[in-house]
Scaffold this motif. Structure first.
Motif, PDB file in Angstrom:
ATOM      1  N   ASN A   1      46.541  17.731  69.113  1.00 17.90           N
ATOM      2  CA  ASN A   1      46.562  16.354  69.621  1.00 17.90           C
ATOM      3  C   ASN A   1      45.224  15.983  70.245  1.00 17.90           C
ATOM      4  O   ASN A   1      44.723  14.876  70.031  1.00 17.90           O
ATOM      5  N   TRP A   2      44.642  16.885  71.020  1.00 16.89           N
ATOM      6  CA  TRP A   2      43.334  16.611  71.615  1.00 16.89           C
ATOM      7  C   TRP A   2      42.279  16.465  70.532  1.00 16.89           C
ATOM      8  O   TRP A   2      41.426  15.585  70.607  1.00 16.89           O
ATOM      9  N   ALA A   3      42.341  17.323  69.530  1.00 18.69           N
ATOM     10  CA  ALA A   3      41.370  17.250  68.433  1.00 18.69           C
ATOM     11  C   ALA A   3      41.491  15.933  67.678  1.00 18.69           C
ATOM     12  O   ALA A   3      40.488  15.361  67.252  1.00 18.69           O
ATOM     13  N   THR A   4      42.694  15.442  67.522  1.00 14.04           N
ATOM     14  CA  THR A   4      42.913  14.166  66.843  1.00 14.04           C
ATOM     15  C   THR A   4      42.146  13.037  67.524  1.00 14.04           C
ATOM     16  O   THR A   4      41.689  12.109  66.867  1.00 14.04           O
ATOM     17  N   GLU A   5      41.978  13.147  68.837  1.00 20.43           N
ATOM     18  CA  GLU A   5      41.280  12.113  69.598  1.00 20.43           C
ATOM     19  C   GLU A   5      39.792  12.028  69.279  1.00 20.43           C
ATOM     20  O   GLU A   5      39.194  10.964  69.403  1.00 20.43           O
ATOM     21  N   VAL A   6      39.163  13.150  68.891  1.00 22.77           N
ATOM     22  CA  VAL A   6      37.702  13.150  68.770  1.00 22.77           C
ATOM     23  C   VAL A   6      37.153  13.544  67.402  1.00 22.77           C
ATOM     24  O   VAL A   6      36.010  13.221  67.091  1.00 22.77           O
ATOM     25  N   VAL A   7      37.928  14.256  66.602  1.00 23.06           N
ATOM     26  CA  VAL A   7      37.400  14.742  65.324  1.00 23.06           C
ATOM     27  C   VAL A   7      37.551  13.665  64.253  1.00 23.06           C
ATOM     28  O   VAL A   7      38.666  13.236  63.959  1.00 23.06           O
ATOM     29  N   PRO A   8      36.430  13.217  63.671  1.00 21.51           N
ATOM     30  CA  PRO A   8      36.499  12.213  62.604  1.00 21.51           C
ATOM     31  C   PRO A   8      37.244  12.753  61.379  1.00 21.51           C
ATOM     32  O   PRO A   8      37.275  13.970  61.139  1.00 21.51           O
ATOM     33  N   ASP A   9      37.831  11.858  60.616  1.00 23.54           N
ATOM     34  CA  ASP A   9      38.597  12.244  59.428  1.00 23.54           C
ATOM     35  C   ASP A   9      37.813  13.177  58.510  1.00 23.54           C
ATOM     36  O   ASP A   9      38.372  14.123  57.956  1.00 23.54           O
ATOM     37  N   ALA A  10      36.540  12.935  58.344  1.00 24.94           N
ATOM     38  CA  ALA A  10      35.714  13.721  57.417  1.00 24.94           C
ATOM     39  C   ALA A  10      35.601  15.188  57.813  1.00 24.94           C
ATOM     40  O   ALA A  10      35.288  16.033  56.980  1.00 24.94           O
TER      41      ALA A  10
END
Length: 124
Positions: A75-84
């Motif tokens: 969930n935290w990663a979803t906040e900052v990691v771009p789709d690519a």
């Protein structure tokens, strides 16, 4: 050292190489002791590294907190990691008492940020 001046220091790093490519696995051992701010900073540094490299993956080995901690990190990663870059980050709860190399690398126990079906870290 990254282009932004920060340094990435993984808990472990493995280089997989063939005659045609080199692939780096950066290991982060998560003991459920680091705050969201620290994890987000690590994720952002790895994103910067991914922009500088061609072949890498970041592997979060959760040794404390189990599946709930894995879900929290995702969930935290979803906040900052771009789709690519989402395919580059893998998370798994690791039972150290039952750990075997075969299970660690080849069992479908790793989850990606935006996927629900677990995958193996390496394919045979």
């Amino acid at each position: 050292k990254l282009a932004n001046g920060y340094t990435v220091v993984p808990d472990g790093k493995v280089l997989l190489a063939s005659q045609t490519y080199e692939y780096a696995l950066h290991y982060e051992v998560d003991r459920n002791s680091e705050s969201k701010e620290i994890i987000l900073a690590k994720l952002n540094n790895y994103i910067t590294l991914a922009r500088q490299c061609e072949c890498l993956a970041v592997v979060f080995c959760v040794t404390e907190g189990g599946d709930l901690r894995v879900k929290t990190l995702k969930n935290w990663a979803t906040e900052v990691v771009p789709d690519a870059y989402r395919e580059l980050f893998l998370f798994a709860a690791i039972d150290l008492d039952a750990l075997t190399p075969d299970a660690f690398f080849f069992s479908p126990s790793w989850v990606l940020i935006s996927a629900t079906k677990p995958v193996a870290l390496l394919e045979q």
